[in-house]
Design a protein around this motif. Sequence first.
Motif, PDB file in Angstrom:
ATOM      1  N   ALA A  44       1.234  -1.116   0.184  1.00  0.00           N
ATOM      2  CA  ALA A  44       0.228  -0.071   0.380  1.00  0.00           C
ATOM      3  C   ALA A  44       1.183   1.358   0.213  1.00  0.00           C
ATOM      4  O   ALA A  44       0.326   2.588  -0.479  1.00  0.00           O
ATOM      5  CB  ALA A  44      -1.410   0.149   1.091  1.00  0.00           C
ATOM      6  N   VAL A  45       2.174   1.393   1.251  1.00  0.00           N
ATOM      7  CA  VAL A  45       3.017   2.744   0.633  1.00  0.00           C
ATOM      8  C   VAL A  45       3.406   2.482  -0.635  1.00  0.00           C
ATOM      9  O   VAL A  45       3.469   4.472  -0.997  1.00  0.00           O
ATOM     10  CB  VAL A  45       4.207   2.462   1.640  1.00  0.00           C
ATOM     11  CG1 VAL A  45       5.202   3.297   1.766  1.00  0.00           C
ATOM     12  CG2 VAL A  45       2.857   2.207   3.424  1.00  0.00           C
ATOM     13  N   LEU A  46       4.342   1.971  -1.242  1.00  0.00           N
ATOM     14  CA  LEU A  46       4.572   1.779  -2.444  1.00  0.00           C
ATOM     15  C   LEU A  46       3.707   2.250  -3.656  1.00  0.00           C
ATOM     16  O   LEU A  46       3.976   2.754  -4.706  1.00  0.00           O
ATOM     17  CB  LEU A  46       5.336   0.629  -2.852  1.00  0.00           C
ATOM     18  CG  LEU A  46       6.926   0.029  -2.251  1.00  0.00           C
ATOM     19  CD1 LEU A  46       6.727  -1.222  -2.435  1.00  0.00           C
ATOM     20  CD2 LEU A  46       7.760   1.036  -2.641  1.00  0.00           C
ATOM     21  N   ASP A  47       2.368   1.110  -3.722  1.00  0.00           N
ATOM     22  CA  ASP A  47       1.497   1.897  -4.314  1.00  0.00           C
ATOM     23  C   ASP A  47       0.894   4.011  -4.557  1.00  0.00           C
ATOM     24  O   ASP A  47       1.337   4.065  -5.143  1.00  0.00           O
ATOM     25  CB  ASP A  47      -0.301   1.315  -4.197  1.00  0.00           C
ATOM     26  CG  ASP A  47       0.189  -0.363  -5.026  1.00  0.00           C
ATOM     27  OD1 ASP A  47       0.817  -0.078  -5.227  1.00  0.00           O
ATOM     28  OD2 ASP A  47      -0.660  -1.042  -4.338  1.00  0.00           O
ATOM     29  N   GLY A  48       0.682   4.119  -2.991  1.00  0.00           N
ATOM     30  CA  GLY A  48       0.692   5.374  -2.403  1.00  0.00           C
ATOM     31  C   GLY A  48       2.060   6.239  -3.440  1.00  0.00           C
ATOM     32  O   GLY A  48       1.883   7.552  -4.055  1.00  0.00           O
ATOM     33  N   VAL A  49       3.753   5.722  -3.463  1.00  0.00           N
ATOM     34  CA  VAL A  49       4.790   6.346  -3.338  1.00  0.00           C
ATOM     35  C   VAL A  49       5.017   5.553  -5.044  1.00  0.00           C
ATOM     36  O   VAL A  49       4.640   7.237  -6.378  1.00  0.00           O
ATOM     37  CB  VAL A  49       5.727   5.419  -3.444  1.00  0.00           C
ATOM     38  CG1 VAL A  49       6.909   6.458  -4.476  1.00  0.00           C
ATOM     39  CG2 VAL A  49       5.942   6.018  -2.149  1.00  0.00           C
ATOM     40  N   HIS A  50       3.863   5.214  -5.853  1.00  0.00           N
ATOM     41  CA  HIS A  50       3.829   4.976  -7.249  1.00  0.00           C
ATOM     42  C   HIS A  50       2.781   5.995  -7.824  1.00  0.00           C
ATOM     43  O   HIS A  50       3.106   6.787  -8.987  1.00  0.00           O
ATOM     44  CB  HIS A  50       3.699   3.857  -7.990  1.00  0.00           C
ATOM     45  CG  HIS A  50       4.327   3.034  -7.157  1.00  0.00           C
ATOM     46  ND1 HIS A  50       4.156   1.346  -7.361  1.00  0.00           N
ATOM     47  CD2 HIS A  50       5.503   2.599  -7.381  1.00  0.00           C
ATOM     48  CE1 HIS A  50       5.096   1.252  -6.821  1.00  0.00           C
ATOM     49  NE2 HIS A  50       6.591   1.512  -6.872  1.00  0.00           N
ATOM     50  N   THR A  51       1.843   6.529  -7.013  1.00  0.00           N
ATOM     51  CA  THR A  51       0.934   6.700  -7.806  1.00  0.00           C
ATOM     52  C   THR A  51       0.758   8.727  -7.720  1.00  0.00           C
ATOM     53  O   THR A  51       0.567   9.691  -8.588  1.00  0.00           O
ATOM     54  CB  THR A  51      -0.193   7.231  -6.322  1.00  0.00           C
ATOM     55  OG1 THR A  51      -1.052   5.824  -6.429  1.00  0.00           O
ATOM     56  CG2 THR A  51      -2.061   7.757  -6.901  1.00  0.00           C
ATOM     57  N   ALA A  52       1.696   9.106  -6.441  1.00  0.00           N
ATOM     58  CA  ALA A  52       1.987  10.467  -6.175  1.00  0.00           C
ATOM     59  C   ALA A  52       3.143  10.511  -7.367  1.00  0.00           C
ATOM     60  O   ALA A  52       2.985  12.032  -8.573  1.00  0.00           O
ATOM     61  CB  ALA A  52       2.924  10.555  -5.207  1.00  0.00           C
ATOM     62  N   ILE A  53       3.723   9.312  -7.837  1.00  0.00           N
ATOM     63  CA  ILE A  53       5.374  10.044  -9.015  1.00  0.00           C
ATOM     64  C   ILE A  53       4.022   9.919  -9.798  1.00  0.00           C
ATOM     65  O   ILE A  53       4.840  10.920 -11.108  1.00  0.00           O
ATOM     66  CB  ILE A  53       5.858   8.508  -9.227  1.00  0.00           C
ATOM     67  CG1 ILE A  53       6.955   8.326  -7.760  1.00  0.00           C
ATOM     68  CG2 ILE A  53       6.893   8.486 -10.562  1.00  0.00           C
ATOM     69  CD1 ILE A  53       7.495   7.587  -7.879  1.00  0.00           C
ATOM     70  N   ARG A  54       3.435   8.986 -10.618  1.00  0.00           N
ATOM     71  CA  ARG A  54       2.331   9.574 -11.712  1.00  0.00           C
ATOM     72  C   ARG A  54       1.664  10.821 -12.018  1.00  0.00           C
ATOM     73  O   ARG A  54       2.094  11.522 -12.941  1.00  0.00           O
ATOM     74  CB  ARG A  54       1.625   8.135 -12.491  1.00  0.00           C
ATOM     75  CG  ARG A  54       2.301   6.555 -12.391  1.00  0.00           C
ATOM     76  CD  ARG A  54       1.273   5.230 -12.393  1.00  0.00           C
ATOM     77  NE  ARG A  54       1.722   4.564 -12.874  1.00  0.00           N
ATOM     78  CZ  ARG A  54       2.062   3.332 -11.980  1.00  0.00           C
ATOM     79  NH1 ARG A  54       1.489   3.650 -10.423  1.00  0.00           N
ATOM     80  NH2 ARG A  54       2.383   2.527 -12.073  1.00  0.00           N
ATOM     81  N   GLU A  55       1.049  11.496 -11.117  1.00  0.00           N
ATOM     82  CA  GLU A  55       0.332  12.170 -10.734  1.00  0.00           C
ATOM     83  C   GLU A  55       1.154  13.680 -11.141  1.00  0.00           C
ATOM     84  O   GLU A  55       0.850  14.382 -11.368  1.00  0.00           O
ATOM     85  CB  GLU A  55      -0.776  12.210  -9.181  1.00  0.00           C
ATOM     86  CG  GLU A  55      -1.770  11.503  -9.427  1.00  0.00           C
ATOM     87  CD  GLU A  55      -2.759  11.428  -8.457  1.00  0.00           C
ATOM     88  OE1 GLU A  55      -2.258  12.308  -6.859  1.00  0.00           O
ATOM     89  OE2 GLU A  55      -3.510  10.549  -8.340  1.00  0.00           O
ATOM     90  N   HIS A  56       2.451  13.453 -10.354  1.00  0.00           N
ATOM     91  CA  HIS A  56       3.253  14.823 -10.293  1.00  0.00           C
ATOM     92  C   HIS A  56       4.074  14.980 -11.143  1.00  0.00           C
ATOM     93  O   HIS A  56       5.095  15.577 -11.408  1.00  0.00           O
ATOM     94  CB  HIS A  56       4.072  14.970  -9.094  1.00  0.00           C
ATOM     95  CG  HIS A  56       2.775  15.448  -7.852  1.00  0.00           C
ATOM     96  ND1 HIS A  56       1.990  16.562  -7.366  1.00  0.00           N
ATOM     97  CD2 HIS A  56       1.626  14.605  -7.027  1.00  0.00           C
ATOM     98  CE1 HIS A  56       1.068  16.531  -7.052  1.00  0.00           C
ATOM     99  NE2 HIS A  56       0.857  15.638  -6.321  1.00  0.00           N
ATOM    100  N   LYS A  57       4.259  13.243 -11.785  1.00  0.00           N
ATOM    101  CA  LYS A  57       4.922  13.502 -13.514  1.00  0.00           C
ATOM    102  C   LYS A  57       6.576  13.244 -12.805  1.00  0.00           C
ATOM    103  O   LYS A  57       7.450  14.948 -13.231  1.00  0.00           O
ATOM    104  CB  LYS A  57       4.979  14.392 -14.579  1.00  0.00           C
ATOM    105  CG  LYS A  57       3.565  14.469 -15.042  1.00  0.00           C
ATOM    106  CD  LYS A  57       3.422  13.033 -15.544  1.00  0.00           C
ATOM    107  CE  LYS A  57       1.872  13.419 -15.832  1.00  0.00           C
ATOM    108  NZ  LYS A  57       1.592  11.811 -16.743  1.00  0.00           N
TER     109      LYS A  57
END
Length: 289
Positions: A44-57
């Motif tokens: 879940a933590v890694l999913d959150g990091v991945h989401t932030a990377i994608r959303e903020h390019k």
Amino acid sequence: MTDTQQSPTAAGSGASATESFLTGEMYQAARQVPPERVDAVVRAVLDGVHTAIREHKVTYPEFQAAKAWLIQVGEGGEWPLFLDVFVEHVVEEVQAETQQGTKGTILGPYYLPGQKRLTSPATLPMRGDEKGTPLVFAGQVRDHDGNPIPGAEIDIWQADADGYYSGFAPHLPEGNLRALVVADDEGRFEIRTVQPAPYQIPTDGPTGKLIEAAGWHPWRPAHLHLIVSAPGHRAITTQLYFRGGEWLDSDVASAVKPELILDPEDQGDGTRRVRYDFELERDEGARAA
């Protein structure tokens, strides 16, 4: 926190906090977390990091800067500082969902177990020339039904009038403004100390660099740290603040709660007095026994 030549460094504070944590019972207990729980939370933590990377390019230079910063946090021993300031308050919120009684808040990185045991009324260990406004902190520990809890224990620690903690500032004697105070047969306690000062978390290390880069401030409002416990009851970890103090509305650690703000009373002799009563919940295991 005032500026002095003896100001503790982030590296020094980080080393002290890391050593205390790695030798503590709480860390040893955490090592018993089952693999399936580790798998679920880490994913879940890694999913959150991945989401932030994608959303903020996030770009490669930004990624490399983050990697360098993470390495510096580890090398500087600042993980206890960073996690306690920016993450712990949410963990505490989750725990509070299943706990009744006095409101809790974060433990923070400056707790040191095994302090001097005193019987109430008590005066915290301090230097003969300890600066600061004299403060009397009194109250009573009761259970959820309002019954006094005889011999309840109040583990208390605080910053001094310059915002420094013993054990984390080289110029302070060991155990300064720290003690475990035992309440009387009616659960009452009275503790004499000095009013602590607001302080800024150490800013000369990687945590401070992040705060500066993000345009945040590093300040915590003045507060008393407490762990209140008694056999057969769930211990509560909390902090008490002072109405009218600076940074109450913008605590860098997001730990202030309205229920934990004290109203100091001037006693007319330069001493301030505050009162706070604690309510402890019965431990389910003890109830079942």
